[in-house]
Write a protein that holds these residues in place. Sequence first.
Motif, PDB file in Angstrom:
ATOM      1  N   GLU A  95      76.770  30.678  19.839  1.00 25.41           N
ATOM      2  CA  GLU A  95      75.406  30.257  19.525  1.00 25.41           C
ATOM      3  C   GLU A  95      75.375  29.418  18.252  1.00 25.41           C
ATOM      4  O   GLU A  95      74.704  28.374  18.198  1.00 25.41           O
ATOM      5  N   ILE A  96      76.114  29.855  17.234  1.00 26.29           N
ATOM      6  CA  ILE A  96      76.164  29.105  15.980  1.00 26.29           C
ATOM      7  C   ILE A  96      76.805  27.739  16.208  1.00 26.29           C
ATOM      8  O   ILE A  96      76.306  26.711  15.734  1.00 26.29           O
ATOM      9  N   ALA A  97      77.918  27.719  16.944  1.00 27.96           N
ATOM     10  CA  ALA A  97      78.614  26.458  17.216  1.00 27.96           C
ATOM     11  C   ALA A  97      77.717  25.499  17.999  1.00 27.96           C
ATOM     12  O   ALA A  97      77.687  24.290  17.719  1.00 27.96           O
ATOM     13  N   LEU A  98      76.977  26.031  18.974  1.00 26.19           N
ATOM     14  CA  LEU A  98      76.098  25.182  19.786  1.00 26.19           C
ATOM     15  C   LEU A  98      75.007  24.555  18.928  1.00 26.19           C
ATOM     16  O   LEU A  98      74.711  23.349  19.057  1.00 26.19           O
ATOM     17  N   VAL A  99      74.398  25.341  18.037  1.00 27.27           N
ATOM     18  CA  VAL A  99      73.344  24.816  17.166  1.00 27.27           C
ATOM     19  C   VAL A  99      73.904  23.755  16.224  1.00 27.27           C
ATOM     20  O   VAL A  99      73.320  22.675  16.058  1.00 27.27           O
ATOM     21  N   VAL A 100      75.055  24.032  15.615  1.00 32.23           N
ATOM     22  CA  VAL A 100      75.655  23.091  14.666  1.00 32.23           C
ATOM     23  C   VAL A 100      76.022  21.780  15.357  1.00 32.23           C
ATOM     24  O   VAL A 100      75.718  20.683  14.845  1.00 32.23           O
ATOM     25  N   ALA A 102      78.599  11.114  19.930  1.00 29.83           N
ATOM     26  CA  ALA A 102      77.325  11.751  19.596  1.00 29.83           C
ATOM     27  C   ALA A 102      76.244  11.386  20.612  1.00 29.83           C
ATOM     28  O   ALA A 102      75.489  12.254  21.070  1.00 29.83           O
ATOM     29  N   LYS A 103      76.172  10.127  20.980  1.00 24.64           N
ATOM     30  CA  LYS A 103      75.172   9.671  21.944  1.00 24.64           C
ATOM     31  C   LYS A 103      75.422  10.261  23.333  1.00 24.64           C
ATOM     32  O   LYS A 103      74.483  10.514  24.087  1.00 24.64           O
ATOM     33  N   SER A 104      76.691  10.503  23.660  1.00 18.98           N
ATOM     34  CA  SER A 104      77.027  11.054  24.974  1.00 18.98           C
ATOM     35  C   SER A 104      76.742  12.547  25.063  1.00 18.98           C
ATOM     36  O   SER A 104      76.234  13.038  26.078  1.00 18.98           O
ATOM     37  N   PHE A 105      77.072  13.262  23.979  1.00 16.05           N
ATOM     38  CA  PHE A 105      76.996  14.722  24.038  1.00 16.05           C
ATOM     39  C   PHE A 105      75.656  15.302  23.596  1.00 16.05           C
ATOM     40  O   PHE A 105      75.304  16.408  24.006  1.00 16.05           O
ATOM     41  N   PHE A 106      74.913  14.588  22.748  1.00 13.32           N
ATOM     42  CA  PHE A 106      73.667  15.158  22.232  1.00 13.32           C
ATOM     43  C   PHE A 106      72.686  15.564  23.327  1.00 13.32           C
ATOM     44  O   PHE A 106      72.159  16.703  23.284  1.00 13.32           O
ATOM     45  N   PRO A 107      72.404  14.735  24.330  1.00 11.71           N
ATOM     46  CA  PRO A 107      71.446  15.167  25.363  1.00 11.71           C
ATOM     47  C   PRO A 107      71.903  16.421  26.101  1.00 11.71           C
ATOM     48  O   PRO A 107      71.089  17.294  26.412  1.00 11.71           O
ATOM     49  N   VAL A 108      73.207  16.515  26.362  1.00 19.29           N
ATOM     50  CA  VAL A 108      73.731  17.688  27.071  1.00 19.29           C
ATOM     51  C   VAL A 108      73.626  18.929  26.197  1.00 19.29           C
ATOM     52  O   VAL A 108      73.166  19.982  26.641  1.00 19.29           O
ATOM     53  N   LEU A 109      74.074  18.799  24.946  1.00 18.27           N
ATOM     54  CA  LEU A 109      74.020  19.931  24.029  1.00 18.27           C
ATOM     55  C   LEU A 109      72.579  20.390  23.795  1.00 18.27           C
ATOM     56  O   LEU A 109      72.301  21.597  23.757  1.00 18.27           O
ATOM     57  N   MET A 119      68.296  24.367  24.487  1.00 17.99           N
ATOM     58  CA  MET A 119      66.916  24.687  24.838  1.00 17.99           C
ATOM     59  C   MET A 119      66.861  25.710  25.979  1.00 17.99           C
ATOM     60  O   MET A 119      66.100  26.683  25.913  1.00 17.99           O
ATOM     61  N   LEU A 120      67.681  25.510  27.010  1.00 17.13           N
ATOM     62  CA  LEU A 120      67.692  26.441  28.141  1.00 17.13           C
ATOM     63  C   LEU A 120      68.161  27.818  27.711  1.00 17.13           C
ATOM     64  O   LEU A 120      67.563  28.837  28.061  1.00 17.13           O
ATOM     65  N   ARG A 121      69.230  27.854  26.926  1.00 11.98           N
ATOM     66  CA  ARG A 121      69.826  29.127  26.510  1.00 11.98           C
ATOM     67  C   ARG A 121      68.928  29.882  25.527  1.00 11.98           C
ATOM     68  O   ARG A 121      68.895  31.108  25.532  1.00 11.98           O
ATOM     69  N   SER A 122      68.212  29.164  24.694  1.00 10.93           N
ATOM     70  CA  SER A 122      67.395  29.797  23.663  1.00 10.93           C
ATOM     71  C   SER A 122      66.007  30.204  24.157  1.00 10.93           C
ATOM     72  O   SER A 122      65.464  31.223  23.709  1.00 10.93           O
ATOM     73  N   PHE A 173      61.989  34.271  27.555  1.00  7.83           N
ATOM     74  CA  PHE A 173      60.606  34.094  27.108  1.00  7.83           C
ATOM     75  C   PHE A 173      59.699  35.249  27.525  1.00  7.83           C
ATOM     76  O   PHE A 173      58.495  35.214  27.262  1.00  7.83           O
ATOM     77  N   SER A 174      60.265  36.288  28.166  1.00  6.03           N
ATOM     78  CA  SER A 174      59.432  37.422  28.591  1.00  6.03           C
ATOM     79  C   SER A 174      58.723  38.084  27.421  1.00  6.03           C
ATOM     80  O   SER A 174      57.578  38.531  27.533  1.00  6.03           O
ATOM     81  N   TYR A 175      59.418  38.177  26.283  1.00  7.40           N
ATOM     82  CA  TYR A 175      58.869  38.875  25.118  1.00  7.40           C
ATOM     83  C   TYR A 175      58.607  37.932  23.952  1.00  7.40           C
ATOM     84  O   TYR A 175      58.553  38.356  22.799  1.00  7.40           O
ATOM     85  N   GLY A 176      58.418  36.647  24.249  1.00  4.24           N
ATOM     86  CA  GLY A 176      58.121  35.671  23.204  1.00  4.24           C
ATOM     87  C   GLY A 176      59.284  34.738  22.959  1.00  4.24           C
ATOM     88  O   GLY A 176      60.445  35.089  23.197  1.00  4.24           O
ATOM     89  N   LEU A 177      58.975  33.537  22.501  1.00  6.51           N
ATOM     90  CA  LEU A 177      60.018  32.556  22.193  1.00  6.51           C
ATOM     91  C   LEU A 177      60.624  32.862  20.829  1.00  6.51           C
ATOM     92  O   LEU A 177      59.907  33.063  19.852  1.00  6.51           O
ATOM     93  N   ARG A 178      61.956  32.885  20.777  1.00  7.14           N
ATOM     94  CA  ARG A 178      62.669  33.235  19.548  1.00  7.14           C
ATOM     95  C   ARG A 178      63.655  32.141  19.185  1.00  7.14           C
ATOM     96  O   ARG A 178      64.223  31.479  20.061  1.00  7.14           O
TER      97      ARG A 178
END
Length: 267
Positions: A5-10, A49-56, A61-64, A92-97
């Motif tokens: 999760e940390i790696a994905l955000v970074v 960066a341009k290739s991977f940013f949309p995928v990442l 967004m989906l995972r979070s 999202f059952s118990y709120g967006l985090r």
Amino acid sequence: MRWFEIALVVLTFASGIIWLLDKLFLAKRRATREGLLDDGDEPVLVDYAKSFFPVLAAVLMLRSFVAEPFRIPSNSMMPTLLTGDFILVNKFSYGLRLPINNAKVVAIGEPKRGDVVVFKPPHHPDQDWIKRIVGLPGDTIAYHNNQLSVNGQVMQYQPIGVYQGVANGAEMTGAEEFAEALPGRPHHVLEWTDRVMDPGEGEWVVPAGQYFVMGDNRDNSEDSRYWPMHFLPEANLRGKAFLIWLNCEGWFCTNAFDASRIGTTIK
């Protein structure tokens, strides 16, 4: 999986910043070839960066905020969930985090009795566990003689038969399987009925903003009955488990594979 999760955000933010800086400043300089030793070609780093940013960004967004995959590592939720089940958790059952710190930013819904939830246990905040909510804030929960009571009402149990486990679940072969009539969410549990004493017996009053959770494998589950603080804070919830999308033992499906569990709804 906190490291992932940390790696994905970074990586998402880093690639997004590189792409933004290029769009705002560097691309214009390349177009006019104003930079020193600039031949007008797009740098490899910018291209990546341009290739991977949309995928990442889409994965983040989906995972979070939509659904996150988890793997069941133990037998504590048998017979509902088996070791090797790969599940999806509704985020999202118990709120967006927010990712990483799990802080709630948008309140949507509240947990219901019987929900199977993924959470970070208070005494192991770096891990993700899965159990069933049996006690809501304000409830009095009791467990005696292999029977669960909620607010003084003893749950009804219908015998199903002797359980036959497979693969890693073979250790539970011979246990008794029952249908437990938990209000709002009847489900099956496993019990060793021949045990003289159950160390998990007791009675607890659930504080505001917290929950009491138990595994369906009642004699093989480290749950609220045994925790030092006994209760799960609402802030530690990760989401509601709702679907099994794969079952195989071993991270690369090197052992048993059970196609019959694919697409099973978690109840």
